[in-house]
Design a protein around this motif. Sequence first.
Motif, PDB file in Angstrom:
ATOM      1  N   GLY A  62     -43.002  41.980  34.639  1.00 11.63           N
ATOM      2  CA  GLY A  62     -42.069  41.558  35.687  1.00 11.63           C
ATOM      3  C   GLY A  62     -42.640  41.767  37.079  1.00 11.63           C
ATOM      4  O   GLY A  62     -42.480  40.923  37.959  1.00 11.63           O
ATOM      5  N   LEU A  63     -43.321  42.893  37.292  1.00 11.48           N
ATOM      6  CA  LEU A  63     -43.932  43.150  38.591  1.00 11.48           C
ATOM      7  C   LEU A  63     -45.063  42.158  38.856  1.00 11.48           C
ATOM      8  O   LEU A  63     -45.250  41.700  39.987  1.00 11.48           O
ATOM      9  N   LEU A  64     -45.767  41.818  37.808  1.00  5.74           N
ATOM     10  CA  LEU A  64     -46.839  40.839  37.957  1.00  5.74           C
ATOM     11  C   LEU A  64     -46.252  39.510  38.451  1.00  5.74           C
ATOM     12  O   LEU A  64     -46.775  38.895  39.377  1.00  5.74           O
ATOM     13  N   TYR A  65     -45.153  39.107  37.830  1.00  8.47           N
ATOM     14  CA  TYR A  65     -44.513  37.852  38.265  1.00  8.47           C
ATOM     15  C   TYR A  65     -43.856  37.995  39.640  1.00  8.47           C
ATOM     16  O   TYR A  65     -43.691  37.009  40.347  1.00  8.47           O
ATOM     17  N   TYR A  66     -43.517  39.194  40.033  1.00  6.57           N
ATOM     18  CA  TYR A  66     -42.991  39.426  41.372  1.00  6.57           C
ATOM     19  C   TYR A  66     -44.069  39.113  42.410  1.00  6.57           C
ATOM     20  O   TYR A  66     -43.796  38.494  43.439  1.00  6.57           O
ATOM     21  N   HIS A  67     -45.304  39.553  42.143  1.00  7.09           N
ATOM     22  CA  HIS A  67     -46.409  39.338  43.087  1.00  7.09           C
ATOM     23  C   HIS A  67     -46.983  37.926  43.005  1.00  7.09           C
ATOM     24  O   HIS A  67     -47.495  37.411  44.006  1.00  7.09           O
ATOM     25  N   PHE A  68     -46.916  37.320  41.827  1.00  6.07           N
ATOM     26  CA  PHE A  68     -47.531  36.000  41.608  1.00  6.07           C
ATOM     27  C   PHE A  68     -46.510  35.120  40.905  1.00  6.07           C
ATOM     28  O   PHE A  68     -45.981  35.496  39.867  1.00  6.07           O
ATOM     29  N   ARG A  69     -46.270  33.955  41.440  1.00  5.72           N
ATOM     30  CA  ARG A  69     -45.169  33.116  40.965  1.00  5.72           C
ATOM     31  C   ARG A  69     -45.297  32.702  39.501  1.00  5.72           C
ATOM     32  O   ARG A  69     -44.304  32.528  38.809  1.00  5.72           O
ATOM     33  N   ASP A  70     -46.535  32.523  39.022  1.00  6.26           N
ATOM     34  CA  ASP A  70     -46.748  32.092  37.645  1.00  6.26           C
ATOM     35  C   ASP A  70     -48.214  32.331  37.287  1.00  6.26           C
ATOM     36  O   ASP A  70     -48.967  32.939  38.075  1.00  6.26           O
ATOM     37  N   ARG A  71     -48.631  31.880  36.129  1.00  5.89           N
ATOM     38  CA  ARG A  71     -50.003  32.079  35.661  1.00  5.89           C
ATOM     39  C   ARG A  71     -51.015  31.469  36.631  1.00  5.89           C
ATOM     40  O   ARG A  71     -52.034  32.064  36.946  1.00  5.89           O
ATOM     41  N   ILE A  72     -50.735  30.262  37.114  1.00  2.00           N
ATOM     42  CA  ILE A  72     -51.639  29.603  38.063  1.00  2.00           C
ATOM     43  C   ILE A  72     -51.695  30.399  39.369  1.00  2.00           C
ATOM     44  O   ILE A  72     -52.769  30.556  39.962  1.00  2.00           O
ATOM     45  N   GLY A  73     -50.575  30.924  39.815  1.00  7.05           N
ATOM     46  CA  GLY A  73     -50.569  31.769  41.015  1.00  7.05           C
ATOM     47  C   GLY A  73     -51.430  32.999  40.831  1.00  7.05           C
ATOM     48  O   GLY A  73     -52.153  33.415  41.739  1.00  7.05           O
ATOM     49  N   LEU A  74     -51.363  33.581  39.637  1.00  6.20           N
ATOM     50  CA  LEU A  74     -52.205  34.737  39.324  1.00  6.20           C
ATOM     51  C   LEU A  74     -53.679  34.338  39.309  1.00  6.20           C
ATOM     52  O   LEU A  74     -54.519  35.040  39.875  1.00  6.20           O
ATOM     53  N   LEU A  75     -53.987  33.204  38.701  1.00  3.37           N
ATOM     54  CA  LEU A  75     -55.380  32.742  38.651  1.00  3.37           C
ATOM     55  C   LEU A  75     -55.911  32.433  40.048  1.00  3.37           C
ATOM     56  O   LEU A  75     -57.053  32.757  40.378  1.00  3.37           O
ATOM     57  N   GLU A  76     -55.083  31.828  40.884  1.00  3.84           N
ATOM     58  CA  GLU A  76     -55.498  31.531  42.258  1.00  3.84           C
ATOM     59  C   GLU A  76     -55.770  32.814  43.029  1.00  3.84           C
ATOM     60  O   GLU A  76     -56.775  32.939  43.730  1.00  3.84           O
ATOM     61  N   ALA A  77     -54.892  33.793  42.882  1.00  2.09           N
ATOM     62  CA  ALA A  77     -55.089  35.079  43.561  1.00  2.09           C
ATOM     63  C   ALA A  77     -56.331  35.787  43.024  1.00  2.09           C
ATOM     64  O   ALA A  77     -57.088  36.397  43.792  1.00  2.09           O
ATOM     65  N   ALA A  78     -56.554  35.701  41.716  1.00  2.00           N
ATOM     66  CA  ALA A  78     -57.750  36.309  41.121  1.00  2.00           C
ATOM     67  C   ALA A  78     -59.009  35.634  41.670  1.00  2.00           C
ATOM     68  O   ALA A  78     -60.005  36.300  41.967  1.00  2.00           O
ATOM     69  N   LEU A  79     -58.958  34.332  41.830  1.00  3.20           N
ATOM     70  CA  LEU A  79     -60.102  33.594  42.381  1.00  3.20           C
ATOM     71  C   LEU A  79     -60.389  34.041  43.809  1.00  3.20           C
ATOM     72  O   LEU A  79     -61.547  34.271  44.176  1.00  3.20           O
ATOM     73  N   ASN A  80     -59.363  34.212  44.602  1.00  4.57           N
ATOM     74  CA  ASN A  80     -59.549  34.702  45.975  1.00  4.57           C
ATOM     75  C   ASN A  80     -60.110  36.121  45.973  1.00  4.57           C
ATOM     76  O   ASN A  80     -60.983  36.460  46.784  1.00  4.57           O
TER      77      ASN A  80
END
Length: 196
Positions: free
Chosen positions: A38-56
């Motif tokens: 849940g906290l992960l989804y709080y910081h990142f809207r979805d899987r693609i958001g997480l991947l984009e943030a990881a890329l940055n």
Amino acid sequence: MSTRRDAILRASATAIAERGIRGLRVTDVADAAGVSAGLLYYHFRDRIGLLEAALNHINDRAREYRSEGEALTDSARDRLLRSLLGEIQDRPDVVENSLAWNELRASAVYEEALRGPLARTTAAWVSEIADAVSQAQLAGEVAGTIDPHRAAVTMTALVEGLSGRWLCREISTDDARSLVLGAVETVMPSELRRHP
């Protein structure tokens, strides 16, 4: 950046490097980061958001190790070479970054949602190298006739390609670095070499 968010990004980069995009599970990243899904989804809207943030995050981490060891006495060309060669080193953080970057690049072929974030981070890297080429030109260490942007696109693409072969152990670290140096001499000869 918050400690939890940073832990999530580090865990994401590691998971991508170890298992690839298809093997990336949000729950595994949350467990590795020591947070709830849940906290992960709080910081990142979805899987693609997480991947984009990881890329940055991967791009930011690369920027840090590419500049390690810089000294005020370094020439502009030395800084340029360090930036390019920094991507091919036998260090765990560099290897992990390269694995994750190559995985994200390959996955963007099939996952259209990754293409925009990848294009933005690639453009940032190209811009950094183009700036380094321009600085070397101003110092008279790279021929003024070279287009900095085109040289940067060429060199970053070459480094990416060599990185993939290096990671697959088709070529050694020394060979990959030697090929980068040879390409720099071909693509960006110094003004002195052009006019003896």
